[in-house]
Write an enzyme that holds these catalytic residues in place. Sequence first.
Site, PDB file in Angstrom:
ATOM      1  N   THR A 238      84.554  -4.320  46.814  1.00 17.39           N
ATOM      2  CA  THR A 238      85.364  -4.655  45.423  1.00 17.39           C
ATOM      3  C   THR A 238      85.219  -6.162  45.285  1.00 17.39           C
ATOM      4  OG1 THR A 238      87.002  -2.888  46.315  1.00 17.39           O
ATOM      5  CG2 THR A 238      87.790  -4.608  44.831  1.00 17.39           C
ATOM      6  N   ASP A 242      82.098  -8.945  40.433  1.00 17.75           N
ATOM      7  CA  ASP A 242      82.706 -10.124  39.943  1.00 17.75           C
ATOM      8  C   ASP A 242      82.200 -11.459  40.391  1.00 17.75           C
ATOM      9  OD1 ASP A 242      84.681  -8.705  38.097  1.00 17.75           O
ATOM     10  OD2 ASP A 242      85.995  -8.584  40.081  1.00 17.75           O
TER      11      ASP A 242
END
Length: 293
Positions: A238, A242
């Site tokens: 996760t 990004d």
Amino acid sequence: MSKICVIGSSSMDLVVTSPKRPAAGETVLGESFKTVPGGKGANQAVAAARLGAEVHMIGCVGDDHYGKAILDNFQANGVLTDYVEPVTGQESGTAHIVLADGDNSIIVVKGANDHVTPEYVQKALPAIKQADIVLIQQEIPEETVDYVSGLCSSLGIPLLLNPAPARPLRPETVEHAAYITPNEHEASVLFQGMSREEALKRYPEKLFITEGKNGVRYHNGLEERVVPSFPVNAIDTTGAGDTFNAGFAVALSEGQSIESALRFANRAASLSVLKFGAQGGMPKRDEVERELS
């Protein structure tokens, strides 16, 4: 120090780890539950700040306890929050994440992130005009992404568009963006009717398709290239995407070449998966440079 504006979502991640992902109608026993700051915009802002940029976050949170925690986390990581406003009577965005089978599944509830409108972004024009590069994602209203792409084009400021979650883009938005960074699934949504090879060739040095542990694929105007990732034993993937986008933006804003910027971004992303949470493993600048050297 480069200046970066991140326009996007902020949320609280509600993370469950489980030995397996339940099928429809199935109940399984999980291993742990944690609440950690997240949201694609917030993740990219924190990652860019840790990698050495001056970062303005432009977004909205709710007036709930999650909103305060998100703001406190920005400040703890050196992200400037002049343009992050609590929305009265609105809950903060949340992401509900299941970590299982070596990967993640995510459901996003946008909450206050729906208030990141074109009118809201206009309040942040002073910061945007000073930026070396702007990052944006798609957990905010579609019209805002379209507006920002046109705004950055008119101001001559490069826009890095991370088109996640996947939804089709207007041709004008694609044209205005300087860099577009979908993963393989997102690319198939954006460029329906085109093969991967056709899409890459059509958008040389603009379209960068991330392929997880295999690296990043793009076309340099002469040939298709793959910049490989760095193999690691991942604990939590996760936030890896990004971190990649933040690293790519930081390196580009510093004047690095495409290949050098992709290598820097891949190294940062590979380090980010070694700890729990979207932001938990995001590395600082000296960590990335040490590993690259």
